[in-house]
Design a protein around this motif. Structure first.
Motif, PDB file in Angstrom:
ATOM      1  N   LEU A  96     -14.492 -12.107   6.492  1.00  0.00           N
ATOM      2  CA  LEU A  96     -14.935 -11.356   7.681  1.00  0.00           C
ATOM      3  C   LEU A  96     -16.329 -10.423   7.091  1.00  0.00           C
ATOM      4  O   LEU A  96     -17.201 -10.165   7.889  1.00  0.00           O
ATOM      5  CB  LEU A  96     -13.839 -10.417   8.355  1.00  0.00           C
ATOM      6  CG  LEU A  96     -12.932 -11.129   8.883  1.00  0.00           C
ATOM      7  CD1 LEU A  96     -11.663 -10.135   9.448  1.00  0.00           C
ATOM      8  CD2 LEU A  96     -13.391 -11.856  10.290  1.00  0.00           C
ATOM      9  N   GLU A  97     -16.221  -9.847   6.124  1.00  0.00           N
ATOM     10  CA  GLU A  97     -17.228  -9.013   5.666  1.00  0.00           C
ATOM     11  C   GLU A  97     -18.520  -9.808   5.221  1.00  0.00           C
ATOM     12  O   GLU A  97     -19.457  -9.260   5.389  1.00  0.00           O
ATOM     13  CB  GLU A  97     -16.892  -8.215   4.411  1.00  0.00           C
ATOM     14  CG  GLU A  97     -15.820  -6.947   4.641  1.00  0.00           C
ATOM     15  CD  GLU A  97     -15.389  -6.192   3.338  1.00  0.00           C
ATOM     16  OE1 GLU A  97     -16.206  -6.586   2.147  1.00  0.00           O
ATOM     17  OE2 GLU A  97     -14.288  -5.704   3.204  1.00  0.00           O
ATOM     18  N   GLY A 144     -19.333 -12.649   6.615  1.00  0.00           N
ATOM     19  CA  GLY A 144     -19.794 -13.231   7.708  1.00  0.00           C
ATOM     20  C   GLY A 144     -19.412 -14.852   7.655  1.00  0.00           C
ATOM     21  O   GLY A 144     -19.836 -15.548   8.480  1.00  0.00           O
ATOM     22  N   ALA A 147     -16.412 -15.636   8.416  1.00  0.00           N
ATOM     23  CA  ALA A 147     -15.274 -15.693   9.394  1.00  0.00           C
ATOM     24  C   ALA A 147     -15.545 -14.657  10.544  1.00  0.00           C
ATOM     25  O   ALA A 147     -16.134 -13.741  10.201  1.00  0.00           O
ATOM     26  CB  ALA A 147     -14.033 -15.458   9.110  1.00  0.00           C
ATOM     27  N   THR A 148     -15.329 -14.978  11.763  1.00  0.00           N
ATOM     28  CA  THR A 148     -15.425 -13.856  12.644  1.00  0.00           C
ATOM     29  C   THR A 148     -14.144 -13.646  13.160  1.00  0.00           C
ATOM     30  O   THR A 148     -12.953 -14.371  12.861  1.00  0.00           O
ATOM     31  CB  THR A 148     -16.048 -14.485  13.839  1.00  0.00           C
ATOM     32  OG1 THR A 148     -15.452 -15.754  14.634  1.00  0.00           O
ATOM     33  CG2 THR A 148     -17.466 -14.940  13.729  1.00  0.00           C
ATOM     34  N   GLN A 149     -13.827 -12.487  13.958  1.00  0.00           N
ATOM     35  CA  GLN A 149     -12.393 -11.981  14.633  1.00  0.00           C
ATOM     36  C   GLN A 149     -12.090 -13.070  15.515  1.00  0.00           C
ATOM     37  O   GLN A 149     -10.740 -13.294  15.374  1.00  0.00           O
ATOM     38  CB  GLN A 149     -12.799 -10.871  15.309  1.00  0.00           C
ATOM     39  CG  GLN A 149     -12.829  -9.733  14.444  1.00  0.00           C
ATOM     40  CD  GLN A 149     -11.642  -9.434  13.589  1.00  0.00           C
ATOM     41  OE1 GLN A 149     -10.562  -9.471  13.796  1.00  0.00           O
ATOM     42  NE2 GLN A 149     -11.991  -8.724  12.560  1.00  0.00           N
ATOM     43  N   ASP A 150     -13.082 -14.085  16.204  1.00  0.00           N
ATOM     44  CA  ASP A 150     -12.404 -15.081  16.838  1.00  0.00           C
ATOM     45  C   ASP A 150     -11.633 -16.077  16.015  1.00  0.00           C
ATOM     46  O   ASP A 150     -10.897 -16.754  16.541  1.00  0.00           O
ATOM     47  CB  ASP A 150     -13.534 -15.676  17.801  1.00  0.00           C
ATOM     48  CG  ASP A 150     -13.260 -16.465  18.857  1.00  0.00           C
ATOM     49  OD1 ASP A 150     -12.332 -16.126  19.663  1.00  0.00           O
ATOM     50  OD2 ASP A 150     -13.897 -17.503  18.993  1.00  0.00           O
ATOM     51  N   ASP A 151     -12.288 -16.249  14.901  1.00  0.00           N
ATOM     52  CA  ASP A 151     -11.816 -17.278  14.172  1.00  0.00           C
ATOM     53  C   ASP A 151     -10.354 -17.139  13.490  1.00  0.00           C
ATOM     54  O   ASP A 151      -9.345 -17.809  13.527  1.00  0.00           O
ATOM     55  CB  ASP A 151     -12.735 -17.562  12.797  1.00  0.00           C
ATOM     56  CG  ASP A 151     -13.878 -18.074  13.038  1.00  0.00           C
ATOM     57  OD1 ASP A 151     -14.083 -18.915  13.867  1.00  0.00           O
ATOM     58  OD2 ASP A 151     -14.789 -17.783  12.284  1.00  0.00           O
ATOM     59  N   LYS A 192      -8.309 -15.333  15.671  1.00  0.00           N
ATOM     60  CA  LYS A 192      -7.552 -14.878  16.756  1.00  0.00           C
ATOM     61  C   LYS A 192      -6.235 -15.462  16.720  1.00  0.00           C
ATOM     62  O   LYS A 192      -5.058 -14.844  17.181  1.00  0.00           O
ATOM     63  CB  LYS A 192      -8.203 -15.541  17.963  1.00  0.00           C
ATOM     64  CG  LYS A 192      -7.474 -15.019  19.202  1.00  0.00           C
ATOM     65  CD  LYS A 192      -8.494 -15.688  20.293  1.00  0.00           C
ATOM     66  CE  LYS A 192      -7.944 -15.097  21.729  1.00  0.00           C
ATOM     67  NZ  LYS A 192      -8.873 -15.394  22.822  1.00  0.00           N
ATOM     68  N   CYS A 194     -12.996 -22.159   8.183  1.00  0.00           N
ATOM     69  CA  CYS A 194     -14.193 -21.181   7.979  1.00  0.00           C
ATOM     70  C   CYS A 194     -14.905 -21.659   6.745  1.00  0.00           C
ATOM     71  O   CYS A 194     -15.972 -21.915   6.810  1.00  0.00           O
ATOM     72  CB  CYS A 194     -13.740 -19.883   7.990  1.00  0.00           C
ATOM     73  SG  CYS A 194     -13.388 -19.285   9.490  1.00  0.00           S
ATOM     74  N   ASN A 233     -18.591 -23.043   6.555  1.00  0.00           N
ATOM     75  CA  ASN A 233     -19.583 -22.575   5.609  1.00  0.00           C
ATOM     76  C   ASN A 233     -20.302 -23.221   4.940  1.00  0.00           C
ATOM     77  O   ASN A 233     -21.442 -23.159   4.445  1.00  0.00           O
ATOM     78  CB  ASN A 233     -18.946 -21.174   5.049  1.00  0.00           C
ATOM     79  CG  ASN A 233     -20.114 -20.244   4.269  1.00  0.00           C
ATOM     80  OD1 ASN A 233     -20.784 -19.947   5.113  1.00  0.00           O
ATOM     81  ND2 ASN A 233     -19.794 -20.185   2.899  1.00  0.00           N
TER      82      ASN A 233
END
Length: 101
Positions: A21-22, A24, A26-30, A32, A65, A69
């Motif tokens: 997450l930090e 980038g 992954a996102t919060q949506d990933d 979920k 993710c 990437n």
């Protein structure tokens, strides 16, 4: 795997998710599907099966993710069904939990 080992692995995966997450990746949506389970590594009173499902879901999300990437095909990542929201109206009849030993 013993429950305490599973919880330790769960903790490590959450650390990797935080790094993703930090950075980038992954996102919060990933995350979920994992977050909807509401079973974190510190949920010590949750049963072993709940932790197994959380670990499998988180592992699948992280693998997806990472594949994205690296520019790889994310549809080949096993366990994609764990990331799909529950339908609620129809059961697939498949249980993603591992048998406890």
């Amino acid at each position: 795997m013993k429950k305490n080992e599973l919880i330790h692995m769960h903790t490590l995966l959450v650390e990797i998710a935080s790094d993703f997450l930090e950075e980038g990746i992954a996102t919060q949506d990933d995350m979920k599907a994992y977050n909807q389970l509401k079973v974190g590594p510190m949920a010590l009173r949750s049963c072993r099966a709940d932790h197994e499902i959380a670990v499998r879901t988180l592992t699948t999300a992280l693998a997806t993710c990472a594949a994205h990437n690296l520019g790889r095909d994310t549809t080949t990542v096993p366990g994609q069904s764990l990331l799909e929201p529950p339908n609620g109206t129809e059961s697939t009849g498949t249980d993603q939990r591992l048998a406890s030993n």
